[in-house]
Write an enzyme that holds these catalytic residues in place. Structure first.
Site, PDB file in Angstrom:
ATOM      1  N   CYS A 123      18.607 -16.737 -66.962  1.00 60.34           N
ATOM      2  CA  CYS A 123      18.980 -16.575 -68.370  1.00 60.34           C
ATOM      3  C   CYS A 123      19.791 -17.765 -68.854  1.00 60.34           C
ATOM      4  O   CYS A 123      19.763 -18.121 -70.035  1.00 60.34           O
ATOM      5  CB  CYS A 123      19.753 -15.283 -68.573  1.00 60.34           C
ATOM      6  SG  CYS A 123      21.307 -15.198 -67.647  1.00 60.34           S
ATOM      7  N   HIS A 327      25.941 -12.246 -68.078  1.00 61.85           N
ATOM      8  CA  HIS A 327      24.733 -12.689 -68.778  1.00 61.85           C
ATOM      9  C   HIS A 327      25.080 -13.808 -69.753  1.00 61.85           C
ATOM     10  O   HIS A 327      26.198 -13.863 -70.272  1.00 61.85           O
ATOM     11  CB  HIS A 327      24.143 -11.494 -69.529  1.00 61.85           C
ATOM     12  CG  HIS A 327      22.775 -11.720 -70.082  1.00 61.85           C
ATOM     13  ND1 HIS A 327      21.704 -12.103 -69.300  1.00 61.85           N
ATOM     14  CD2 HIS A 327      22.295 -11.593 -71.343  1.00 61.85           C
ATOM     15  CE1 HIS A 327      20.628 -12.198 -70.069  1.00 61.85           C
ATOM     16  NE2 HIS A 327      20.962 -11.906 -71.305  1.00 61.85           N
ATOM     17  N   ASN A 351      20.263 -13.061 -77.205  1.00 62.13           N
ATOM     18  CA  ASN A 351      20.022 -12.655 -75.822  1.00 62.13           C
ATOM     19  C   ASN A 351      18.693 -13.253 -75.359  1.00 62.13           C
ATOM     20  O   ASN A 351      17.665 -13.017 -76.001  1.00 62.13           O
ATOM     21  CB  ASN A 351      19.972 -11.120 -75.751  1.00 62.13           C
ATOM     22  CG  ASN A 351      19.866 -10.603 -74.330  1.00 62.13           C
ATOM     23  OD1 ASN A 351      19.449 -11.325 -73.420  1.00 62.13           O
ATOM     24  ND2 ASN A 351      20.220  -9.345 -74.137  1.00 62.13           N
TER      25      ASN A 351
END
Length: 810
Positions: A123, A327, A351
């Protein structure tokens, strides 16, 4: 054709430093630091390196031969996927034309909503891509847009990344790993768009495999996209003007990301390395259970196709507010609006999953938007969509997020960017175990051996509101290739740096600061902490002066390469400190032994005499008388008498000894020194000494030559005993630097590295035998160089025969 032996090239290539004019490094091209040093470390490489073909050449060849490109360096098999263990299911590598109808490289422009995370903990990389899409100029540099699945398609694509100071072109084929005809890793929100998947593959190739991308910091990818420099903020300790900093960063085109600590000690997007098996197991389960989901959008008459959704394998933890711990999020905008008559500061985040959003105030469907007029909504690009992007108030952002990372663009990022005023200097270096990997200040015995870089701050800042005479600059230390070497067990080192002011009397010199300096002087500035990130950077404000920067790992003996960049608002100079390469020479009253070439002895007995041979007869007579007087004094000593007797017994009537006899003589004498713990000299050592001291090419040495050797050994023995404080019979490789200096030799870091590699054992210790062999070689090679360097300019010219004669019999 003779080749000049000159130090200038290698050192300028390595670090931009001003070389010593007495260096003996040969000219060279490529191979890291260049010259003899690079020739040594790359001697097992092919003699002729064939230039790699460019993308244009490969693309043209594929079109001419009507074939699809297959990448031999990143093949479509398991070696390109995971290195720590095999995947229990078989992936199919397919080209986009085999996955869907009518594939496209980019549809309607590359944007942040095109990126959806797949079954890999990257990510951090995808968040950086989302940031990259906000700057179209940067995007076009990383992703050349003249690529297509329609026009001139040949199954070949290329992407450009900044790699430790250079932009590199990474060429790939378009085979992608799939399972049940679905992409396993990154994908676009539109099924037939493939730029993000191919960009991820190129980045995986750059680092050796897809697994190498598991876990990281967003700024790492940001730097690779831009060549920029990072700034890192702990939000709980952020400055009061953090909003201004973020707003200014967006205006400058800087890339920005933020993350939330998971309280488990994991970095976002990263699982512990030991959990790669669990990652693969979950990935397999998710792939086997994945269901295709279709949007209600009407795709008739367009190139778009339904997107699929696979929830990414995660070590991240979702919170009730919709945010995810551990994250990375892209920061895509920072704005101010009016809410109920008051100013409200907002932050827009995305995101990388392409879903799962904040559900608190200012989220897509929150009631706060009911108080914002339509025109303002359009300006803020507010929309209700499960696309992973959302607004959040600055107050909530500061409350929930823990880290903010900013990648500032540098002058070399885009030539047309006129907003940047930084000047940049770049130095490459390496920490070598046992030589220049000294660790941090906590290790005073070795800290001083780290590479040192002089920084000259020449001009103060142009700030009319600041009355201080101050220079602003930023130091960035980056360790190289650690991610690519993960499969070899490499991890990021804990790194940092310290800055010291150079004493005025040493300004303008090139001397490596010694141990005592750091024992009695405090640093003027330093990195706030040592941290295991690829790069650590810090802003500083210091008065104009000359400083030295010491980059280091936290612990000593950790070997690796690094790049040190210094950014300053005004003119500055930065270069590696390299000692002048030289050796103390004997008094001119002493006549030096001539150096004779082996091949010339039978013919003309050609000699290359030293400068000391030129003298008047009266001076020679005086020297001879002094020598005879000195010799008589020595002969009276017990050692001299014993010495001659031993030599005569072994040498015989010709008074010359070979390598076996030299070994016996040395070992007999050394045995009498009970305080010197040594097992004696090896046969190879005596062979080397014969070769280096033999001035008439007989393969033997006479008593005078041996006497000269023994006098040297005695003086070196004292140095050895001084540093062998624990009487172990060895000295460590760091102490060897001082021992070499005490013996009258001044070398640079490259030569110290070579000495360590050549003479130290696996524990970085040097025994007496190796110690003496090293000094004999240094002494002989310096004498040889001085004999050839008749004009004293630090350059000698040799043809191939002369070079081989000098080096092979040594």
């Amino acid at each position: 054709m003779p080749s000049a032996i000159n130090a200038a090239v290698a050192q300028q290539t390595a670090a931009g430093s001003v070389p010593s004019t007495t260096s003996t490094t040969t000219e060279g091209t490529g191979g890291g630091t260049g010259g003899i040093y690079s020739a040594i470390i790359s001697r097992n490489q092919p003699i002729i390196k064939v230039k790699e073909k460019t993308y244009e050449e490969l693309h043209k060849k594929c079109l001419e031969e009507n074939i699809l490109y297959e990448d031999p360096d990143f093949p479509p098999n398991e070696t390109s996927l995971f290195y720590s263990q095999k995947v229990p299911i078989k992936f199919e590598w397919k080209r986009p034309r085999e996955i869907c109808e009518n594939p496209r490289f980019i549809i309607g422009g590359a944007n942040r909503t095109d990126i959806c995370q797949g079954e890999l903990g990257d990510c951090w990389f995808l968040a950086a891509i989302a940031c990259l899409t906000l700057n179209k100029k940067l995007l076009c540099r990383v992703i050349p847009h003249d690529q297509s699945f329609i026009q001139n398609y040949a199954g070949i694509f290329h992407f450009q990344f900044w790699r430790y100071g250079d932009w590199v072109d990474v060429i790939i084929d378009d085979c992608l790993p799939t399972y049940n005809n679905q992409l396993v890793f990154t994908k676009s929100s539109q099924r037939n768009e493939f730029w993000s998947a191919l960009l991820e593959k190129a980045y995986a190739k750059l680092h050796g495999s897809y697994e190498a991308l598991k876990g990281g910091n967003t700024t790492e990818a940001m730097e690779d996209f831009t060549g920029g420099v990072i700034e890192f903020y702990e939000i709980k300790d952020a400055p009061k003007d953090i909003y201004k900093i973020m707003k200014h960063a967006i205006a400058r085109g800087s890339l920005m990301a933020s993350s939330i600590d998971d309280n488990l000690g994991f970095h976002y997007g990263a699982a512990p390395r030991s959990d790669i098996g669990e990652l693969i197991a979950r990935m397999v389960k998710n792939l086997e259970n994945a269901q295709m989901t279709y949007s209600t959008v009407d795709y008739q008459g367009t190139d778009e196709r339904p997107a699929w959704t696979i929830m990414p394998m995660q070590y991240e933890t979702r919170m009730s507010c919709g945010l995810v711990k551990g994250h990375a999020y892209s920061v895509t905008a920072v704005e101010e609006t009016t809410y109920k008559g008051e100013k409200m500061r907002l932050v827009r985040l995305r995101n990388p999953w392409g879903q799962v959003e904040w559900n608190g105030p200012w989220s897509d469907k929150s009631e706060e938007w009911n108080f914002i007029d339509e025109e303002e909504k359009i300006r803020l690009q507010h929309k209700i969509a499960e696309d992973g992007e959302f607004w959040i108030s600055l107050e909530d952002f500061m409350r929930h997020f823990t880290k903010l990372e900013i990648c500032n663009l540098t002058p070399d990022t885009l030539e047309a960017d006129k907003l940047q005023t930084w000047t940049v200097s770049v130095n490459e270096g390496r920490w070598v175990r046992g030589c220049s990997a000294g660790g941090c200040r906590n290790y005073p015995d070795t800290f001083w051996t780290n590479p040192q870089y002089r920084l000259k701050l020449l001009e103060e800042d142009d700030d009319p509101e600041d009355e201080e005479v101050i220079c602003s600059f930023l130091v960035a230390l980056m360790q190289k290739n650690r991610r690519k070497e993960r499969k070899l067990g490499a991890n990021l080192y804990t790194i940092g740096f310290a800055i010291y002011e150079v004493p005025k009397e040493m300004h303008g010199t090139k001397h490596h600061l010694q141990k005592d300096f750091f024992l009695y002087n405090a640093s003027k500035a330093r990195s706030k902490t040592y941290i295991n990130m690829r790069e650590i950077s810090e802003r500083f404000r210091l008065p104009p002066s000359e400083y030295v920067i010491i980059p280091s790992t936290y612990e000593p003996h950790q070997e690796g390469e690094f790049i040190l960049r210094v950014f300053s608002e005004k003119r500055s100079l930065s270069e590696e400190v390299e000692n002048m390469i030289e050796a103390d020479r004997p008094s001119k009253k002493k006549k030096g032994k001539p150096i004779i070439f082996v091949s010339d002895r039978a013919n003309s007995n050609k000699e290359l005499t030293t400068d000391e041979d030129a003298g008047k007869d009266g001076e020679k007579t005086h020297v001879d008388e002094k020598k005879r007087s000195s010799a008589k004094a020595r002969e009276k000593s017990e050692e001299e008498t014993q010495f001659r007797n031993i030599f005569r017994q072994i040498a015989g009537d010709d008074m010359e000894i070979c390598r076996e006899e030299l070994r016996n003589v040395l070992n007999n004498v050394v045995k009498k020194h009970k305080d010197l713990k040594t097992e004696g000299f090896e046969l190879e050592s005596s062979r080397s000494m014969i070769a280096l001291m033999d001035t008439d090419g007989s393969g033997k040495i006479n008593f005078d030559e041996f006497r000269h050797l023994w006098d040297k050994i005695k003086s070196w023995q004292k140095i050895f005993k001084h540093y062998d404080a624990d009487h172990s019979g060895t000295i460590n490789s760091y102490e060897m630097r001082n021992a070499v200096k005490d013996a009258g030799f001044r070398l640079n870091n490259q030569l110290y590295d070579i000495i360590t590699m050549r003479y130290a054992d696996k524990n970085m210790n040097i025994d007496f035998d190796s110690f003496i062999c090293c000094f004999v070689r240094l002494d002989a090679m310096f004498r040889a160089f001085h004999a050839f360097d008749k004009d004293g300019d630090g350059i000698i010219k040799l043809n191939v025969l002369e070079w081989l004669q000098l080096t092979m019999y040594a």
